[in-house]
Design an enzyme around this catalytic site. Structure first.
Site, PDB file in Angstrom:
ATOM      1  N   GLY A   1      82.709  -3.134  62.942  1.00  0.00           N
ATOM      2  CA  GLY A   1      83.352  -4.332  62.404  1.00  0.00           C
ATOM      3  C   GLY A   1      84.755  -4.001  61.920  1.00  0.00           C
ATOM      4  O   GLY A   1      85.737  -4.676  62.253  1.00  0.00           O
ATOM      5  N   HIS A   2      84.852  -2.917  61.151  1.00  0.00           N
ATOM      6  CA  HIS A   2      86.162  -2.476  60.668  1.00  0.00           C
ATOM      7  C   HIS A   2      87.062  -2.110  61.854  1.00  0.00           C
ATOM      8  O   HIS A   2      88.247  -2.439  61.871  1.00  0.00           O
ATOM      9  CB  HIS A   2      86.015  -1.239  59.772  1.00  0.00           C
ATOM     10  CG  HIS A   2      85.226  -1.472  58.520  1.00  0.00           C
ATOM     11  ND1 HIS A   2      83.985  -0.903  58.299  1.00  0.00           N
ATOM     12  CD2 HIS A   2      85.502  -2.199  57.409  1.00  0.00           C
ATOM     13  CE1 HIS A   2      83.544  -1.275  57.111  1.00  0.00           C
ATOM     14  NE2 HIS A   2      84.432  -2.061  56.549  1.00  0.00           N
TER      15      HIS A   2
ATOM     16  N   SER B   1      77.585  -4.179  58.391  1.00  0.00           N
ATOM     17  CA  SER B   1      78.033  -4.106  57.004  1.00  0.00           C
ATOM     18  C   SER B   1      77.801  -2.688  56.507  1.00  0.00           C
ATOM     19  O   SER B   1      76.800  -2.051  56.876  1.00  0.00           O
ATOM     20  CB  SER B   1      77.220  -5.083  56.147  1.00  0.00           C
ATOM     21  OG  SER B   1      77.373  -4.781  54.783  1.00  0.00           O
TER      22      SER B   1
END
Ligand code: AMP
Length: 284
Positions: A38-39, A187
């Site tokens: 995600g990052h 996450s």
């Protein structure tokens, strides 16, 4: 390419100033580390937009409440560095808490519009900590672009409002949610889930997907959609729903009855001690 490691504000400013002299634009990706795909999707977008990319890694103490998971928030700077090396980041800014908040620190930035709803309700002060750290990072890096994930949709909206209201020159850019193969929104906190919790967690997204399907099939009534979601999750006792809310995208005002404009469904739930959030967009 090994990213340059910056620990202090003056190191950061010095590097940014050298880039400014070359007329290079900076993209900033603020993170709390324990990086995942995600990052990295934000980094990818950051590289497309700016000439230079800075990723900040800072577990910001001021956005955690006293009973929250600051101490056990996952940290792995060495692994983060090697991940960032692989994607060609120019610099990693990982200051200490002392560097960010000196002993005389006394100035805060907060948003009065949409901080008390959704996650703000159970996390008082959270968005004040977020706004304050983000504006500091924007200032330190003179970022032209600052990238945020839609996974933290409320955060993205609050930051966008802060930038608008305070005439900050940084452009806020939102990126889509990255998910694991199971659909679970990636996450850093997923690392804190046990194996059995990890198996159950994707049901939050499954229930959201059913809701989206129902919506696409023509049911636009909030109450029906929310009931369906709750019923689907009810069989998973381990998932403790904190909220499910349907809000207008443009100002996050709550919708009841018929959905008549672009809306977001927001969910927060606890699985054991781990708090998870997710959302989906409903476009007419
Ligand atoms: P964090 O390290 O959790 O503070 O996240 C840093 C940035 O990455 C925030 O803008 C998040 O919204 C974004 N982010 C975190 N998880 C995801 C994800 N699964 N997909 C897209 N962006 C994400």
């Amino acid at each position: 390419m090994t990213p340059k490691s910056l620990m202090t504000v003056s190191e950061c400013r010095e590097l940014v100033e050298s880039w400014r002299l070359e007329n290079l634009q900076v993209s900033l990706v603020p993170t709390m580390g324990a990086l995942h795909q995600g990052h990295l999707s934000l980094v990818k977008k950051a590289k497309e937009l700016g000439d230079k990319v800075i990723v900040s890694i800072f577990v910001n103490p001021t956005q955690f409440g006293p009973s929250e998971d600051f101490a056990r928030y996952p940290r792995n700077l060495a692994k983060d560095f090697s991940l960032l090396e692989g994607v060609g980041v120019d610099a990693v800014f990982s200051p200490t808490a002392n560097e960010m908040y000196g002993p005389d620190f006394q100035t805060w930035v907060s948003n009065d519009g949409i901080t008390d709803i959704l996650c703000g309700q159970s996390r008082p002060g959270h968005f004040r900590g977020v706004c304050t750290v983000v504006i500091k990072l924007m200032n330190m890096t003179s970022a032209q672009y600052c990238l945020f994930g839609k996974k933290d949709y409320q955060q993205f909206k609050i930051i966008a409002n802060m930038v608008r209201d305070l005439n900050i020159k940084t452009q806020v850019v939102a990126c889509d949610i990255m998910r694991s193969d199971t659909g679970l929104a990636l996450s850093s906190r997923n690392q804190l889930l046990s194996e059995s919790e990890l198996e159950i967690a994707p049901n939050i997204f499954f229930a959201l997907s059913t809701l989206l399907q129902t919506f696409s099939n023509g049911c636009h009534l909030v109450e029906t959609l929310v009931d369906g979601f709750k019923n689907q999750l009810a069989e998973f006792e381990a998932i403790k729903l904190e909220y499910i809310e349907v809000r207008r995208e443009r100002d996050l005002a709550e919708i009841s009855g018929e959905i008549e404009e672009y809306a977001i469904v927001f969910v927060a739930a606890k699985l054991g001690a781990v708090r998870l959030i997710d959302n989906i967009e409903l476009r007419l």
